[in-house]
Structures are given as structure tokens and as C-alpha cells.
Design an enzyme around this catalytic site. Sequence first.
Site, mmCIF file in Angstrom:
data_model
loop_
_atom_site.group_PDB
_atom_site.id
_atom_site.type_symbol
_atom_site.label_atom_id
_atom_site.label_comp_id
_atom_site.label_asym_id
_atom_site.label_seq_id
_atom_site.Cartn_x
_atom_site.Cartn_y
_atom_site.Cartn_z
ATOM 1 N NE ARG A 155 29.601 -2.623 46.961
ATOM 2 C CZ ARG A 155 30.186 -1.702 46.223
ATOM 3 N NH1 ARG A 155 30.147 -0.447 46.571
ATOM 4 N NH2 ARG A 155 30.816 -2.037 45.124
ATOM 5 C CE1 TYR B 142 27.379 -8.649 41.740
ATOM 6 C CE2 TYR B 142 29.291 -7.867 42.959
ATOM 7 C CZ TYR B 142 28.741 -8.400 41.804
ATOM 8 O OH TYR B 142 29.550 -8.668 40.723
ATOM 9 C CB ALA B 143 29.824 -9.118 48.514
ATOM 10 C CG PHE C 7 34.806 9.152 35.573
ATOM 11 C CD1 PHE C 7 33.785 9.542 36.442
ATOM 12 C CD2 PHE C 7 36.032 8.794 36.139
ATOM 13 C CE1 PHE C 7 33.975 9.562 37.826
ATOM 14 C CE2 PHE C 7 36.234 8.818 37.525
ATOM 15 C CZ PHE C 7 35.205 9.202 38.365
ATOM 16 C CB VAL D 219 31.272 8.252 44.854
ATOM 17 C CG1 VAL D 219 30.661 7.620 46.098
ATOM 18 C CG2 VAL D 219 30.266 8.289 43.716
ATOM 19 C CG ASP D 220 31.528 8.513 49.863
ATOM 20 O OD1 ASP D 220 30.677 9.381 50.164
ATOM 21 O OD2 ASP D 220 31.277 7.295 49.893
ATOM 22 N N GLY D 221 34.425 11.884 47.675
ATOM 23 C CA GLY D 221 35.694 12.593 47.510
ATOM 24 C C GLY D 221 36.646 11.988 46.505
ATOM 25 N NE ARG E 288 36.199 -0.290 43.341
ATOM 26 C CZ ARG E 288 35.924 0.265 44.533
ATOM 27 N NH1 ARG E 288 36.895 0.673 45.329
ATOM 28 N NH2 ARG E 288 34.673 0.393 44.924
HETATM 29 P P1 NAD Z 1 26.609 -7.400 32.278
HETATM 30 O O1 NAD Z 1 25.455 -6.810 32.995
HETATM 31 O O2 NAD Z 1 27.173 -6.625 31.121
HETATM 32 O O3 NAD Z 1 26.233 -8.846 31.745
HETATM 33 C C1 NAD Z 1 25.287 -9.694 32.355
HETATM 34 C C2 NAD Z 1 24.392 -10.251 31.263
HETATM 35 O O4 NAD Z 1 23.444 -11.149 31.856
HETATM 36 C C3 NAD Z 1 23.579 -9.166 30.538
HETATM 37 O O5 NAD Z 1 23.812 -9.179 29.147
HETATM 38 C C4 NAD Z 1 22.137 -9.513 30.856
HETATM 39 O O6 NAD Z 1 21.221 -9.225 29.792
HETATM 40 C C5 NAD Z 1 22.227 -11.005 31.130
HETATM 41 N N1 NAD Z 1 21.069 -11.451 31.913
HETATM 42 C C6 NAD Z 1 20.617 -10.898 33.075
HETATM 43 N N2 NAD Z 1 19.525 -11.544 33.476
HETATM 44 C C7 NAD Z 1 19.295 -12.523 32.562
HETATM 45 C C8 NAD Z 1 18.309 -13.540 32.449
HETATM 46 N N3 NAD Z 1 17.326 -13.655 33.357
HETATM 47 N N4 NAD Z 1 18.367 -14.388 31.399
HETATM 48 C C9 NAD Z 1 19.352 -14.257 30.454
HETATM 49 N N5 NAD Z 1 20.299 -13.310 30.505
HETATM 50 C C10 NAD Z 1 20.276 -12.446 31.557
HETATM 51 O O7 NAD Z 1 27.742 -7.678 33.347
HETATM 52 P P2 NAD Z 1 29.293 -8.033 33.145
HETATM 53 O O8 NAD Z 1 30.106 -6.876 33.555
HETATM 54 O O9 NAD Z 1 29.493 -8.635 31.817
HETATM 55 O O10 NAD Z 1 29.477 -9.139 34.287
HETATM 56 C C11 NAD Z 1 29.324 -10.515 34.023
HETATM 57 C C12 NAD Z 1 29.570 -11.322 35.289
HETATM 58 O O11 NAD Z 1 30.854 -11.036 35.825
HETATM 59 C C13 NAD Z 1 28.582 -11.072 36.423
HETATM 60 O O12 NAD Z 1 28.365 -12.271 37.114
HETATM 61 C C14 NAD Z 1 29.305 -10.089 37.322
HETATM 62 O O13 NAD Z 1 28.847 -10.161 38.647
HETATM 63 C C15 NAD Z 1 30.726 -10.558 37.176
HETATM 64 N N6 NAD Z 1 31.691 -9.472 37.419
HETATM 65 C C16 NAD Z 1 31.990 -8.560 36.452
HETATM 66 C C17 NAD Z 1 32.940 -7.579 36.728
HETATM 67 C C18 NAD Z 1 33.407 -6.597 35.704
HETATM 68 O O14 NAD Z 1 34.474 -6.007 35.892
HETATM 69 N N7 NAD Z 1 32.704 -6.376 34.609
HETATM 70 C C19 NAD Z 1 33.530 -7.504 37.959
HETATM 71 C C20 NAD Z 1 33.163 -8.421 38.938
HETATM 72 C C21 NAD Z 1 32.244 -9.411 38.642
HETATM 73 C C1 UGA Z 2 31.920 -3.117 40.661
HETATM 74 C C2 UGA Z 2 30.712 -4.041 40.730
HETATM 75 O O1 UGA Z 2 30.247 -4.236 42.013
HETATM 76 C C3 UGA Z 2 30.968 -5.397 40.233
HETATM 77 O O2 UGA Z 2 30.670 -5.472 38.877
HETATM 78 C C4 UGA Z 2 32.282 -5.957 40.516
HETATM 79 O O3 UGA Z 2 32.161 -6.909 41.502
HETATM 80 C C5 UGA Z 2 33.374 -4.967 40.886
HETATM 81 O O4 UGA Z 2 33.090 -3.700 40.277
HETATM 82 C C6 UGA Z 2 34.670 -5.466 40.354
HETATM 83 O O5 UGA Z 2 34.969 -5.212 39.199
HETATM 84 O O6 UGA Z 2 35.374 -6.166 41.022
HETATM 85 P P1 UGA Z 2 32.862 -1.064 41.981
HETATM 86 O O7 UGA Z 2 34.321 -1.223 41.761
HETATM 87 O O8 UGA Z 2 32.467 -0.368 43.233
HETATM 88 O O9 UGA Z 2 32.129 -2.483 41.922
HETATM 89 O O10 UGA Z 2 32.197 -0.343 40.727
HETATM 90 P P2 UGA Z 2 32.171 1.096 40.079
HETATM 91 O O11 UGA Z 2 30.745 1.478 39.938
HETATM 92 O O12 UGA Z 2 32.956 1.058 38.830
HETATM 93 O O13 UGA Z 2 32.819 2.089 41.155
HETATM 94 C C7 UGA Z 2 34.205 2.250 41.343
HETATM 95 C C8 UGA Z 2 34.432 3.454 42.235
HETATM 96 O O14 UGA Z 2 34.068 4.649 41.529
HETATM 97 C C9 UGA Z 2 33.596 3.472 43.519
HETATM 98 O O15 UGA Z 2 34.371 4.011 44.570
HETATM 99 C C10 UGA Z 2 32.468 4.447 43.194
HETATM 100 O O16 UGA Z 2 31.914 5.051 44.333
HETATM 101 C C11 UGA Z 2 33.202 5.441 42.327
HETATM 102 N N1 UGA Z 2 32.360 6.250 41.378
HETATM 103 C C12 UGA Z 2 31.438 5.660 40.590
HETATM 104 C C13 UGA Z 2 32.598 7.632 41.285
HETATM 105 O O17 UGA Z 2 33.442 8.201 42.005
HETATM 106 N N2 UGA Z 2 31.877 8.359 40.394
HETATM 107 C C14 UGA Z 2 30.940 7.810 39.577
HETATM 108 O O18 UGA Z 2 30.330 8.566 38.773
HETATM 109 C C15 UGA Z 2 30.713 6.418 39.670
#
Ligand code: NAD
Ligand code: UGA
Length: 339
Positions: free
Chosen positions: A144, A147-148, A200, A213-215, A220
Amino acid sequence: MKLLIFGAGGFIGSNLAEHLIEQGEHEVVGLDVTADKLAGIEGPNFKFVKGNIADADLANKLVADCDVVVDLIAYANPSIYVEKPLDVVHLNFFENMKILEYCLSHQKRLVQYSTSEVYGKRTRDESYSDDHSDLVMGPVQKQRWIYASSKQLLERIIYAHGVQGDLDYSIIRPFNFVGPRFDYLVPAGSKGGPRVFSHFLSALLTGGPIQLVDGGDKHRCFTHIKDACEAFSAILENPAGHNEIFNVGNPDTNTTMRGLAKMMQSIYGELTGTHPDNELIDIDGEDFYGKGYEDMDRVPPDVTKLMALGWKPTRDLDTIFREAIQYYLDRPDLTAAIR
Ligand code: NAD
Ligand code: UGA
């Protein structure tokens, strides 16, 4: 200014494009491999280019022709970190490094979306501070963390260029943004796949089980996508936004996943006039996501630094999820596929 959004077709990208079109202050160009989430998002100041970031000629040309690059391209779902760790490194680090190189060679400002996961596991009873928190990650076998790790190294290289004086950058660390166009819906009882809101909501739409997951005792802090877009603007426009790292999160929305499930049931019931009675079932993290999954207990943001730029989050937990659920209820074309 002319802004170039890489990943404009994703969840954050489509909302950011919409926000910038509404503001009307900047010219915006968006690149993505898909435009599905951009349907209906249009304006005289927005142009979409369908393309892959791996197309170096195209990406380089687009960077040369803009003022600021906003990099959103990444795999961002925990299921992918476990299932396809090498794809994650390839896209989230190596392809992102190329974007950094284009910015360096054309001397363009880079706004890099990183992640709250760069803080790793919480080891002290305090919120994560942009510039002061230490980092503890799980072992290599817990995939996992790939990514980080990828995002951490990218941040460190960007920061080093800033210190060297050849890069104008801002790093944004998102804390669980939620809103319209978030991820995708899945059939009842699916494992892995999208992030928690989508799982959800899919359960609520189908009457299937809500899997905890895990209870469901992990915490968050969720952030409304509109608060997140306003944070982007604050960082973009403020002189103090340059060469800095910012948490973008809402410290007042902390909830456990069990609490979230119950809250979403209640909101869904109110919005649909029904009484959702989904079974809440516990499931092991590695059973749900695959071998190598590990989780953060709490992810609390310290947003003092960003608030000093005049930003503050204004949408509460109920509003965040009410509006995101309503978005899907208004789109039978999206919900029909899983019902
Ligand atoms: P997302 O998956 O909805 O958006 C990512 C986009 O990148 C997608 O539309 C995908 O088609 C595009 N992409 C992937 N590969 C590509 C390629 N080779 N060429 C062109 N486009 C491509 O994700 P998001 O939630 O919008 O997240 C965007 C960014 O923010 C990411 O870097 C993610 O790690 C970061 N981030 C998001 C969250 C969150 O809460 N959504 C939290 C932490 C970090
Ligand atoms: C996500 C992603 O790693 C990144 O996009 C981002 O870095 C991070 O969110 C963020 O926004 O900062 P996480 O928060 O673990 O990480 O993402 P979720 O999949 O939304 O999970 C949140 C929690 O819900 C976790 O504890 C997961 O185990 C739990 N979960 C998920 C459930 O209990 N049930 C489900 O059906 C899905």
C-alpha cells in the site's frame, strides 16, 4: 494566466475546471485520456485536449504554451496500490517526473497534487503539520505504501529544485476530498475498486451490504471539493503560495468509517424517503483489497498554514455527503448500471 491541468478529466480535475470556468479569470487547458466527467463542463475560457501524458511531444508542447502546470495525474485508489504497485510507481513517479522536467526546461510554475498519505502512519497524538511531521511507513511487504513512497520522493525532488532556485512550485496535500463525479459505482458486495464514498453509496443504491474494512474504526477527515477548489485558488493567487507545501483538509469533519456508513444511511433515507437497512459487515483489509494492504488509523490535517492565506473550509460533514449523494441521485444514467 493560462493554466494547464494534467488529469482534467478526473474527479478533482473536472471540479477544478468547472471552478475556474465559473471564475472566468484564467484561460484553462485540460489534458486527459478521458473526458467522460467533463460532460457539460464548458466555457469560452476552457479547452480540452484528449491525450496521454506519455505522449512527450504533446505534453512538452502544452507546457511550453502555458503559464502554470497543475499536475493531477496519478493512480489514486488504494486498491490499485496493492493490485498494481509497479503501475503506480510508473505513473505516479516516473511519468510525473517527466512533467517536472518539462516545467524545469520551460521555466513554468508547477502546482503538484501530492497526498495526505505522505505522512504515513500517525505516531503522535497531534495533527499532521505541513512542515514539521515525521514519517513512518509500513514495511516493503505492505505494498500500500508504494503510493506514498512515490509521492514522497516526487515531493522531495520538487522541494530540492525549489531550494536550488530553478523551480517555482506549490505542493498540495489533499485530505479525502469528496463531491460530484467522485470515482465510480460498483455492484453490491464488490471488493477493492473505488474509494469509500462510492462503495457505501453503491450499497445504498443496491440494498447490498456496507463493508466495514477492519471493523470500520479507522478515522478520516473529509473535505468538500468546493472548499478544495477554493484552496487551490488561494494558493495560486497568493504570493505566499509559492515554493510552499500546503495541507488541504477540513479538521472538523473527522469520523470513523462506521460513523460515516450510518450517517450516509440516514442522509440517503432523507433524500429518497426510504429507510435503508443495509447489513453492516466487517471485512479484513487484505480480504477486501488484497495482500499487502495496510491502513492509517487517523489522518488529521493541520491547516494553519493555508488559513494564513485567507482560506478556511466552510462545508460540514453532512453537507459534503448530502451534496455528493444528491449528485448521483440526479443522474439515473450513472446509477442504472448497478441497480
Ligand atoms: P482521478 O483518478 O479521478 O483523476 C486522475 C486523472 O488522471 C484521471 O482522469 C485519469 O484518466 C488521468 N490519467 C491517468 N493516467 C493518465 C495518462 N497516462 N495520461 C493522461 N491522463 C491520465 O483522481 P483524483 O481523485 O482526481 O486525484 C487527482 C490527484 O490528487 C492525484 O494525484 C491523487 O493522487 C491526488 N489526491 C487526491 C485525493 C482525493 O481526495 N481525491 C486525495 C489525495 C491525493
Ligand atoms: C485515499 C487514497 O489513497 C488517496 O486518493 C488519497 O491519498 C487519500 O485517500 C486522501 O484523500 O488523502 P484512503 O483514505 O484510505 O486513501 O481511501 P478510501 O478508499 O476512501 O478509504 C477510507 C477508509 O475507508 C479506509 O479505512 C478503508 O479501509 C475504508 N473502507 C473503504 C471501508 O471501510 N469500506 C469500503 O467499502 C471502502
